[in-house]
Write a protein that holds these residues in place. Structure first.
Motif, PDB file in Angstrom:
ATOM      1  N   UNK A  46      11.180 -16.295 -53.648  1.00 62.85           N
ATOM      2  CA  UNK A  46      11.833 -17.541 -53.248  1.00 62.85           C
ATOM      3  C   UNK A  46      11.004 -18.420 -52.323  1.00 62.85           C
ATOM      4  N   UNK A  47       9.702 -18.307 -52.394  1.00 61.38           N
ATOM      5  CA  UNK A  47       8.832 -19.118 -51.538  1.00 61.38           C
ATOM      6  C   UNK A  47       8.620 -20.477 -52.211  1.00 61.38           C
ATOM      7  N   UNK A  48       8.747 -21.569 -51.414  1.00 57.08           N
ATOM      8  CA  UNK A  48       8.524 -22.891 -51.999  1.00 57.08           C
ATOM      9  C   UNK A  48       7.025 -23.145 -52.159  1.00 57.08           C
ATOM     10  N   UNK A  49       6.682 -24.234 -52.808  1.00 60.76           N
ATOM     11  CA  UNK A  49       5.267 -24.493 -53.136  1.00 60.76           C
ATOM     12  C   UNK A  49       4.410 -24.712 -51.891  1.00 60.76           C
ATOM     13  N   UNK A  50       4.973 -25.338 -50.879  1.00 57.96           N
ATOM     14  CA  UNK A  50       4.210 -25.521 -49.636  1.00 57.96           C
ATOM     15  C   UNK A  50       3.913 -24.149 -49.009  1.00 57.96           C
ATOM     16  N   UNK A  51       4.883 -23.267 -49.062  1.00 56.58           N
ATOM     17  CA  UNK A  51       4.679 -21.912 -48.537  1.00 56.58           C
ATOM     18  C   UNK A  51       3.652 -21.150 -49.355  1.00 56.58           C
ATOM     19  N   UNK A  61       0.227 -22.356 -48.476  1.00 56.74           N
ATOM     20  CA  UNK A  61      -0.200 -21.807 -47.177  1.00 56.74           C
ATOM     21  C   UNK A  61      -0.598 -20.337 -47.315  1.00 56.74           C
ATOM     22  N   UNK A  62       0.165 -19.586 -48.079  1.00 54.39           N
ATOM     23  CA  UNK A  62      -0.163 -18.168 -48.307  1.00 54.39           C
ATOM     24  C   UNK A  62      -1.522 -18.050 -48.977  1.00 54.39           C
ATOM     25  N   UNK A  63      -1.772 -18.884 -49.982  1.00 55.07           N
ATOM     26  CA  UNK A  63      -3.058 -18.852 -50.686  1.00 55.07           C
ATOM     27  C   UNK A  63      -4.195 -19.187 -49.718  1.00 55.07           C
ATOM     28  N   UNK A  64      -3.998 -20.202 -48.885  1.00 57.03           N
ATOM     29  CA  UNK A  64      -5.019 -20.585 -47.902  1.00 57.03           C
ATOM     30  C   UNK A  64      -5.289 -19.439 -46.928  1.00 57.03           C
ATOM     31  N   UNK A  65      -4.229 -18.820 -46.443  1.00 54.28           N
ATOM     32  CA  UNK A  65      -4.395 -17.728 -45.484  1.00 54.28           C
ATOM     33  C   UNK A  65      -5.072 -16.518 -46.124  1.00 54.28           C
ATOM     34  N   UNK A  66      -4.724 -16.226 -47.374  1.00 55.51           N
ATOM     35  CA  UNK A  66      -5.385 -15.114 -48.066  1.00 55.51           C
ATOM     36  C   UNK A  66      -6.866 -15.401 -48.262  1.00 55.51           C
TER      37      UNK A  66
END
Length: 163
Positions: free
Chosen positions: A85-90, A93-98
């Motif tokens: 249930x993570x939105x696209x902005x989330x 951000x997850x992709x950037x942090x990874x």
């Protein structure tokens, strides 16, 4: 990559050390195949590309070419969106942090290798210094004239009387 497949780029050549003979970043799959492999519609892939979530390579004509890594990222985006249930902005951000974590891990590996090399160099330098000191001491001993007793003469001394 901007050229067609098998353009001479090392990423396009078969590599026996990788599964299926290709690197994970080699842009191999057209959008229809990538969509099928990722289990989603091609329009979803186009949407993810527009939003910068998954950016495939391009041919000289502008066609999208997805790598195995892109397919895995598409699956991860889908899982985060549908299952978690993570939105696209989330998701972005997850992709950037990874990506940051991956870069930091790589840098940590580089620094660890450098530290190990410096440690080895220090040990070698200490051994070289100890050998140089031992050689210098050995050289000094060769230069010293051995002392021999002068003779067996006996000298008598008496204290002068007190006044």
């Amino acid at each position: 990559m901007t050229g067609p497949l098998n353009s001479g780029d090392p990423g396009d050549r078969p590599r026996p050390d990788h599964p299926h003979g290709f690197e994970v970043d080699a842009p191999l799959f057209v959008i229809s195949v990538a969509a099928q492999l990722a289990g989603m519609h091609a329009q979803t892939l186009r949407s993810y590309d527009r939003e910068g979530l998954v950016s495939p390579g391009r041919t000289s004509g502008g066609g999208r070419r997805y790598s195995r890594r892109d397919i895995e990222l598409l699956r991860e985006v889908q899982k985060l969106s549908q299952d978690d249930g993570v939105n696209r902005a989330g998701i972005r951000r997850i992709i950037e942090l990874e990506a940051q974590v991956d870069a930091l891990r790589e840098r940590l590996g580089e620094l660890t290798a450098e530290m190990n090399q410096l440690r080895d160099d220090l040990v070698e330098s200490r051994m070289d210094a100890a050998n140089a000191a031992a050689n210098a001491i050995a050289g000094l001993r060769r230069d010293v004239v051995p002392w021999s007793s002068v003779g067996t003469a006996l000298v008598s001394w008496q204290r002068p009387p007190r006044r």
